[in-house]
Design an enzyme around this catalytic site. Sequence first.
Site, short mmCIF file in Angstrom:
data_model
loop_
_atom_site.label_atom_id
_atom_site.label_comp_id
_atom_site.label_asym_id
_atom_site.label_seq_id
_atom_site.Cartn_x
_atom_site.Cartn_y
_atom_site.Cartn_z
N ASP A 1 0.84 -1.20 0.00
CA ASP A 1 0.00 0.00 0.00
C ASP A 1 0.88 1.26 0.00
OD1 ASP A 1 -2.43 -1.66 0.43
OD2 ASP A 1 -1.42 -2.08 2.32
N HIS B 1 -4.74 -3.29 6.55
CA HIS B 1 -4.50 -3.55 5.13
C HIS B 1 -5.84 -4.00 4.53
CE1 HIS B 1 -3.13 -5.03 1.33
NE2 HIS B 1 -3.59 -6.21 1.60
P1 NAX Z 1 -2.23 -18.31 -3.98
O1 NAX Z 1 -3.60 -18.86 -3.82
O2 NAX Z 1 -1.60 -18.27 -5.32
O3 NAX Z 1 -1.24 -19.11 -3.03
C1 NAX Z 1 -1.53 -19.38 -1.70
C2 NAX Z 1 -0.79 -20.65 -1.35
O4 NAX Z 1 -0.93 -20.86 0.07
C3 NAX Z 1 -1.33 -21.90 -2.04
O5 NAX Z 1 -0.27 -22.56 -2.70
C4 NAX Z 1 -1.89 -22.73 -0.89
O6 NAX Z 1 -1.75 -24.12 -1.10
C5 NAX Z 1 -1.04 -22.24 0.27
N1 NAX Z 1 -1.61 -22.50 1.59
C6 NAX Z 1 -2.91 -22.46 1.97
N2 NAX Z 1 -3.03 -22.83 3.25
C7 NAX Z 1 -1.79 -23.09 3.70
C8 NAX Z 1 -1.27 -23.53 4.94
N3 NAX Z 1 -2.07 -23.78 5.97
N4 NAX Z 1 0.07 -23.70 5.06
C9 NAX Z 1 0.88 -23.48 4.01
N5 NAX Z 1 0.44 -23.07 2.80
C10 NAX Z 1 -0.87 -22.87 2.65
O7 NAX Z 1 -2.28 -16.84 -3.31
P2 NAX Z 1 -1.26 -15.63 -3.51
O8 NAX Z 1 -1.67 -14.83 -4.66
O9 NAX Z 1 0.13 -16.15 -3.44
O10 NAX Z 1 -1.62 -14.76 -2.21
C11 NAX Z 1 -1.33 -15.21 -0.92
C12 NAX Z 1 -1.98 -14.31 0.12
O11 NAX Z 1 -1.47 -12.98 0.04
C13 NAX Z 1 -3.49 -14.17 -0.02
O12 NAX Z 1 -4.07 -14.29 1.28
C14 NAX Z 1 -3.67 -12.76 -0.51
O13 NAX Z 1 -4.92 -12.22 -0.17
C15 NAX Z 1 -2.54 -12.06 0.18
N6 NAX Z 1 -2.13 -10.76 -0.35
C16 NAX Z 1 -1.73 -9.82 0.55
C17 NAX Z 1 -1.27 -8.57 0.17
C18 NAX Z 1 -0.82 -7.57 1.17
O14 NAX Z 1 -0.50 -6.46 0.75
N7 NAX Z 1 -0.77 -7.83 2.48
C19 NAX Z 1 -1.26 -8.19 -1.26
C20 NAX Z 1 -1.27 -9.35 -2.20
C21 NAX Z 1 -2.15 -10.50 -1.78
O15 NAX Z 1 -3.47 -10.20 -2.14
#
Ligand code: NAX
Length: 324
Positions: free
Chosen positions: A159, A187
């Site tokens: 952000d 956030h």
């Molecule tokens: P993806 O869905 O591509 O990847 C998430 C991964 O996490 C998957 O491979 C899944 O198998 C794994 N996972 C789920 N549960 C798990 C667990 N208990 N232990 C280990 N791994 C686990 O998502 P991606 O685009 O990489 O985003 C990840 C997270 O970042 C999301 O929650 C998203 O909302 C968040 N974001 C946060 C941002 C921020 O500024 N704070 C911005 C970008 C993003 O939106």
Amino acid sequence: ATVPVKVTVTGAAGQIGYALLFRIASGQLLGADVPVKLSLLEIPAAVKAAEGTAMELDDCAFPLLSGIEITDDPNVAFDGANVALLVGAMPRKAGMERGDLLGANGGIFGPQGKAINDHAADDIKVLVVGNPANTNALIAQQNAPDVPADRFTAMTRLDHNRALSQLAAKLQVPVTEIKKMTIWGNHSATQYPDLFHAEVGGKIAAEQVDSEWLQGTFIPTVAKRGAAIIEARGASSAASAANAAIDHVYDWVNGTDWTSAAVVSDGSYGVPEGLISSFPVRAQGGKFEIIQGLEIDAFSRERIDASVRELEEERQAVKELGLI
Ligand code: NAX
């Protein structure tokens, strides 16, 4: 030889993980002279994909990368970890209530917090990226009573960087001309990007833009940028999120005069103690400190309060769910 720093990345097979791991292994997270070993935590169904990414990491022959471990067990992943990037989370699905979302994430961040508590290195630093990031960080922190609370942070650096970029484009200055940018609060869409303390060429940014642009364009553009990226790209921010995670940890470890990070509140600026809320921070000696003494006018006060109120509601909800 220097002992490598163990960096644990959860959700390693996801899209942010794919954008993040190569940069960590190349030395951009901690410094160009710091060897790292990576630990990739995934759910069982995604372990194979994480193994594929590890093959590619091998194929880069990164001089600083001393090893890669892949596991679906948090107790293994966080064992001896010095830095933990908690990226994997449960996404909001259509029709999901906030309580369901917080509950599902509590099932992830509670056990991960406990595993960090029981197994991580004494100098562990945690950055939560997975949404809802502030409250997921709170859940992990509350489940790690033996770890100093200030080691748990959540990411608002994306952000912050978005705010820098929007303001630089508006004023047609390089981003490096902008100092003292701050994101306050959660956030989420309630976050408050603050131009009343930001400076451009040594002068207050808010005085160099009209208030209509500040209120009607700047604030909503920064706050809703994630949705705009999804709309354009057909997928959520990944490389920019990974970049922000790199910036956050690099600055935490190596120091900075001013950035934004969600850290545990000590009551500063009227933010209730214990909430993990974004503040202007500096980093020194591996510690974030909330920058003190800023005057907050009525316009900013109202927006900070609204975002903090949302964080309080989230904390109340996870309390009622027995997650903290
Ligand atoms: P993806 O869905 O591509 O990847 C998430 C991964 O996490 C998957 O491979 C899944 O198998 C794994 N996972 C789920 N549960 C798990 C667990 N208990 N232990 C280990 N791994 C686990 O998502 P991606 O685009 O990489 O985003 C990840 C997270 O970042 C999301 O929650 C998203 O909302 C968040 N974001 C946060 C941002 C921020 O500024 N704070 C911005 C970008 C993003 O939106």
